[in-house]
Scaffold this motif. Structure first.
Motif, PDB file in Angstrom:
ATOM      1  N   PHE A   1       0.073   1.640 -10.536  1.00  0.00           N
ATOM      2  CA  PHE A   1      -0.940   1.661  -9.471  1.00  0.00           C
ATOM      3  C   PHE A   1      -1.935   0.514  -9.630  1.00  0.00           C
ATOM      4  O   PHE A   1      -2.239  -0.196  -8.677  1.00  0.00           O
ATOM      5  N   GLN A   2      -2.422   0.332 -10.840  1.00  0.00           N
ATOM      6  CA  GLN A   2      -3.458  -0.677 -11.076  1.00  0.00           C
ATOM      7  C   GLN A   2      -2.928  -2.090 -10.804  1.00  0.00           C
ATOM      8  O   GLN A   2      -3.616  -2.907 -10.191  1.00  0.00           O
ATOM      9  N   PHE A   3      -1.704  -2.367 -11.218  1.00  0.00           N
ATOM     10  CA  PHE A   3      -1.102  -3.684 -10.982  1.00  0.00           C
ATOM     11  C   PHE A   3      -0.948  -3.945  -9.482  1.00  0.00           C
ATOM     12  O   PHE A   3      -1.300  -5.020  -8.989  1.00  0.00           O
TER      13      PHE A   3
ATOM     14  N   ASN B   1      -5.484  -6.536  -3.723  1.00  0.00           N
ATOM     15  CA  ASN B   1      -6.811  -7.151  -3.633  1.00  0.00           C
ATOM     16  C   ASN B   1      -6.715  -8.675  -3.598  1.00  0.00           C
ATOM     17  O   ASN B   1      -7.442  -9.324  -2.839  1.00  0.00           O
ATOM     18  N   PHE B   2      -5.823  -9.233  -4.404  1.00  0.00           N
ATOM     19  CA  PHE B   2      -5.625 -10.683  -4.392  1.00  0.00           C
ATOM     20  C   PHE B   2      -5.146 -11.148  -3.023  1.00  0.00           C
ATOM     21  O   PHE B   2      -5.641 -12.142  -2.475  1.00  0.00           O
ATOM     22  N   GLU B   3      -4.181 -10.434  -2.463  1.00  0.00           N
ATOM     23  CA  GLU B   3      -3.645 -10.796  -1.146  1.00  0.00           C
ATOM     24  C   GLU B   3      -4.725 -10.676  -0.075  1.00  0.00           C
ATOM     25  O   GLU B   3      -4.797 -11.508   0.840  1.00  0.00           O
TER      26      GLU B   3
ATOM     27  N   VAL C   1       0.847  -1.203   0.000  1.00  0.00           N
ATOM     28  CA  VAL C   1       0.000   0.000   0.000  1.00  0.00           C
ATOM     29  C   VAL C   1       0.877   1.246   0.000  1.00  0.00           C
ATOM     30  O   VAL C   1       0.581   2.225  -0.694  1.00  0.00           O
ATOM     31  N   ASP C   2       1.961   1.211   0.769  1.00  0.00           N
ATOM     32  CA  ASP C   2       2.883   2.351   0.785  1.00  0.00           C
ATOM     33  C   ASP C   2       3.550   2.549  -0.570  1.00  0.00           C
ATOM     34  O   ASP C   2       3.863   3.675  -0.958  1.00  0.00           O
TER      35      ASP C   2
END
Length: 170
Positions: A83-85, A91-93, A73-74
């Motif tokens: 950013f999108q990747f 989100n997966f994590e 996130v940082d």
């Protein structure tokens, strides 16, 4: 010779025998519970201890995973191009972390679910902030264009006034 109190002696002996059996039974039952109940209690305590140990292990694993996600996130601020990747990876994590939450955790607290929601909200807030920053850059660019158009308009107005003055002179 016949015993005169044969019946009383027999009833007294039977009463003694009954009391002896009852007393012995109580003593044996007390010894049985003294040895059997602690074994069951120890077994229950061991099961509870194992459950608490598993919860501590999960909390440690959850905490480490949250630290990894917090690092990602940082990195959203440092790499706006990807950013999108990074957001998809986060989100997966988070989904993976949510699936690992044991079903028997304390549902009253829901600390794990709330932590995941907070991280997701933080990612969404950073995404909105990035969009606002992009919009701010676009606004600055448009303001610069407006200023250049205003200067161009001033030049055109001056040229128009000059052309009008030249047209008035016969």
């Amino acid at each position: 010779m016949d015993i005169l109190n044969k019946k009383e002696r027999l009833s007294a002996f039977l009463l003694f025998l009954l009391m002896f059996v009852i007393t012995t039974g109580v003593l044996i039952a007390a010894l049985f519970y003294n040895f059997k109940l602690p074994l069951k209690e120890n077994e229950l305590l061991k099961q509870e201890n194992d459950k608490i140990t598993e919860q501590f292990a999960f909390q440690k694993q959850f905490s480490e995973k949250v630290e990894e996600i917090t690092t990602m996130v940082d990195s959203l601020d440092k790499a706006p191009e990807s950013f999108q990747f990074i957001e998809q990876k986060i989100n997966f994590e988070l989904v993976e972390l949510n699936e690992k939450i044991p079903a028997d955790t304390d549902q009253e607290l829901k600390v794990y679910d709330n932590t995941i929601l907070i991280i997701k909200n933080l990612v969404n807030a950073k995404k909105a902030l990035l969009q606002v920053n992009d919009s701010k850059k676009e606004i600055d660019l448009l303001n610069n264009q407006i200023k250049s158009y205003e200067e161009e308009n001033k030049d055109l107005i001056r040229d128009l006034e000059l052309a009008r003055q030249l047209n008035r002179r016969p």
